[in-house]
Design a protein around this motif. Structure first.
Motif, mmCIF file in Angstrom:
data_model
loop_
_atom_site.group_PDB
_atom_site.id
_atom_site.type_symbol
_atom_site.label_atom_id
_atom_site.label_comp_id
_atom_site.label_asym_id
_atom_site.label_seq_id
_atom_site.Cartn_x
_atom_site.Cartn_y
_atom_site.Cartn_z
ATOM 1 N N ARG A 51 1.218 -0.869 0.311
ATOM 2 C CA ARG A 51 -0.123 0.217 0.135
ATOM 3 C C ARG A 51 0.727 1.053 0.273
ATOM 4 O O ARG A 51 0.225 2.190 -1.165
ATOM 5 N N LEU A 52 1.994 1.146 0.646
ATOM 6 C CA LEU A 52 2.747 2.359 0.486
ATOM 7 C C LEU A 52 3.680 2.460 -0.678
ATOM 8 O O LEU A 52 3.422 3.319 -1.094
ATOM 9 N N SER A 85 0.655 3.969 -3.347
ATOM 10 C CA SER A 85 1.114 5.185 -3.021
ATOM 11 C C SER A 85 1.575 6.065 -3.431
ATOM 12 O O SER A 85 1.761 7.249 -4.121
ATOM 13 N N ARG A 86 2.968 6.307 -3.176
ATOM 14 C CA ARG A 86 3.916 6.629 -3.614
ATOM 15 C C ARG A 86 4.596 6.192 -5.528
ATOM 16 O O ARG A 86 4.087 7.471 -6.501
ATOM 17 N N GLN A 120 1.774 8.815 -7.446
ATOM 18 C CA GLN A 120 1.677 10.376 -7.417
ATOM 19 C C GLN A 120 2.242 10.181 -9.175
ATOM 20 O O GLN A 120 2.233 11.074 -9.475
ATOM 21 N N SER A 130 -2.965 10.317 -2.872
ATOM 22 C CA SER A 130 -3.083 9.189 -1.537
ATOM 23 C C SER A 130 -2.340 8.475 -0.724
ATOM 24 O O SER A 130 -1.137 8.325 -0.584
ATOM 25 N N PRO A 131 -2.478 9.225 0.585
ATOM 26 C CA PRO A 131 -2.041 8.570 2.252
ATOM 27 C C PRO A 131 -2.140 6.423 1.831
ATOM 28 O O PRO A 131 -3.678 6.720 0.787
ATOM 29 N N PRO A 132 -1.579 5.856 2.106
ATOM 30 C CA PRO A 132 -1.243 3.992 1.736
ATOM 31 C C PRO A 132 -3.177 4.283 2.841
ATOM 32 O O PRO A 132 -3.989 3.012 2.384
ATOM 33 N N GLU A 133 -3.476 5.055 3.470
ATOM 34 C CA GLU A 133 -4.292 4.565 4.759
ATOM 35 C C GLU A 133 -5.834 4.765 4.049
ATOM 36 O O GLU A 133 -7.020 3.920 4.158
ATOM 37 N N ARG A 134 -5.718 5.190 2.480
ATOM 38 C CA ARG A 134 -6.995 5.274 1.906
ATOM 39 C C ARG A 134 -6.935 4.055 0.292
ATOM 40 O O ARG A 134 -7.279 4.231 -0.270
ATOM 41 N N VAL A 135 -5.458 3.669 0.166
ATOM 42 C CA VAL A 135 -4.823 2.843 -0.599
ATOM 43 C C VAL A 135 -6.047 1.204 -0.398
ATOM 44 O O VAL A 135 -4.719 1.066 0.500
ATOM 45 N N VAL A 155 -8.636 2.917 -4.898
ATOM 46 C CA VAL A 155 -8.183 4.672 -3.372
ATOM 47 C C VAL A 155 -9.528 4.974 -3.265
ATOM 48 O O VAL A 155 -10.347 5.740 -3.964
#
Length: 460
Positions: free
Chosen positions: A128-129, A132-133, A136, A142-147, A300
């Motif tokens: 997820r991290l 998220s990158r 971009q 979006s932050p990983p918490e929303r992925v 997302v």
């Protein structure tokens, strides 16, 4: 008298035709065949090279040669390779088999604990991290918490269709035509689904506003770049307009950006970039740009929907394959994915330009077709009384496969005057040949040119 390499080619084709060598089967090594046929290695290399040019086999560097598709006999007894405008998976010759095999082997070691336990329902945190990158680069911040990781985009759609949304509405709006998996899932779950025509000129925004205002639309499902099946892409201004209407009438947007990486326009943005905080739900598949069997996609979501989404995901499976997730995380983190994307971006752009040039040269002048900059798909709109189903059947007799697109329409929008061409699995040298035959068959069905006898020998 036939040359030695031609004899070898003929024998391999016969084995493929009769099923002795099935699709995906590895062929003997160059050394092994040279010993078997008592010839030089260069003779075998030449035979394999010619078979690759005919799209009978494909090579994997440092691995060997593999069968692409079973050959089929021509009605006149001549064996010819399939020209496949139907299949929509990635090009076999550019799929990262060996690179990803290395990542899988690493993942087995790195994620061995996850393989023997149920992991996070939302997806493993390292992936997820990384995603998220990675997003971009596509202007999705979006932050990983929303992925959230799902088993393909199809699972995400199957979750979102019945799921309650914060706007309290129940109906869905889809472009017509659209991705058949979306239609199938909506129909199976008995969710009221409206359609809006997507044409060569784009959307009727007055019609879109009418639906948003009057039909209690929960979400609008759209494929804004390299649409399936049309290949159509919205302009940035059109995307902004869709988002503004969604904001005005409290409608969510489900954006399926499955081929966004292929966009040659660096200034083209996803819908998500115009409302990153909660109106647009962004879907990203890795099936088309990498490996269909990976079955990993990401969604997302706005924060307000995350708990509900996880609850519905739990009802479909406990977790997405930890091995696939781990391997993808390593693949992205290592930079291999970016290298792969550079290669396929050039490949699919070139194939699409070859397709459009062939359409311009070989289709009858009254035939209209979409002209995407890249992607997998273009659609031909048939003239007069020509029926897509009949054309597809006629082409199939000549080992040319196309999609008549009927499954991509809601029942009330059904039409039989268009065929979808996919360039993803057809080889470059076959594109013009296939389109030329499509043009011949259209003329025959129009009664303008080419007798049936001419059509039966046109392959020669």
């Amino acid at each position: 008298m036939a040359t030695k390499y031609a004899i070898i080619m003929s024998e391999i084709k016969k084995q493929v035709e009769n099923g002795t060598l099935g699709p995906g089967k590895k062929l003997p090594s160059v050394r092994e065949l040279s010993e078997r046929y008592a010839c030089s290695k260069n003779t075998i290399i030449q035979a394999y090279h010619e078979l690759e040019k005919e799209h009978v086999i494909y090579s994997v560097p440092r691995s060997g040669h593999y069968v692409v598709n079973r050959l089929r006999p021509h009605p006149d007894g001549i064996t010819s390779a399939i020209i496949d405008f139907l299949s929509a998976g990635p090009d076999h010759e550019v799929m990262p088999y060996l690179e990803f095999q290395h990542c899988i082997n690493q993942a087995i070691d790195m994620y061995k604990d996850e393989l023997f336990h149920y992991t996070d329902l939302a997806g493993i945190q390292p992936l997820r991290l990384q995603v998220s990158r990675y997003l971009q680069n596509l202007q999705v911040f979006s932050p990983p918490e929303r992925v959230f990781v799902t088993s393909g985009v199809q699972q995400a759609l199957h979750i979102l269709i019945p799921m309650p949304f914060p706007n309290g509405k129940r109906n869905i709006l889809v472009e017509q035509p659209t991705y058949f998996g979306m239609i199938e899932s909506a129909q199976l779950q008995n969710v009221t689904t409206f359609g809006i025509d997507l044409t060569m000129d784009g959307l009727d925004f007055d019609r879109l506003e009418f639906f948003f205002r009057h039909q209690e639309i929960k979400f609008f499902y759209t494929v804004p770049r390299f649409h399936n099946p049309l290949g159509h892409s919205y302009t940035n201004e059109e995307k902004k307009r869709i988002v503004r209407l969604a904001q005005k009438y409290d409608v969510y947007i489900v954006e399926d950006d499955f081929l966004g990486e292929l966009d040659p326009n660096p200034k083209s943005d996803p819908l998500f970039s115009y409302d990153p905080d909660g109106r647009v739900i962004y879907l990203k598949s890795f099936s088309k740009i990498m490996l269909p069997g990976l079955r990993v996609a990401v969604t997302v979501l706005p924060t307000i929907m995350t708990n509900t989404f996880l609850r519905y995901k739990f009802s479909t499976d406990f977790m997405t394959s930890a091995l696939s997730q781990g391997a993808l995380e390593i693949y992205i983190k290592s930079g291999m994915l970016q290298g792969h994307l550079k290669r396929i971006k050039v490949l699919y752009h070139k194939k699409m330009q070859l397709l459009l040039a062939a359409c311009e040269q070989h289709l009858p002048p009254d035939v209209v077709y979409t002209q995407p900059a890249s992607g997998f798909y273009s659609t031909i709109f048939l003239p007069g009384h020509v029926k897509a189903r009949r054309l597809a059947e006629l082409l199939q007799q000549k080992n040319i496969y196309v999609d008549d697109a009927r499954r991509m329409f809601l029942p009330e929008f059904q039409r039989d005057d268009m065929i979808r061409l996919s360039i993803s699995q057809v080889s470059e040298h076959q594109i013009e040949q296939g389109v030329k035959e499509i043009g011949r068959c259209i003329r025959f069905l129009l009664g303008k040119r080419d007798s049936p006898s001419q059509l039966s020998t046109a392959w020669l």
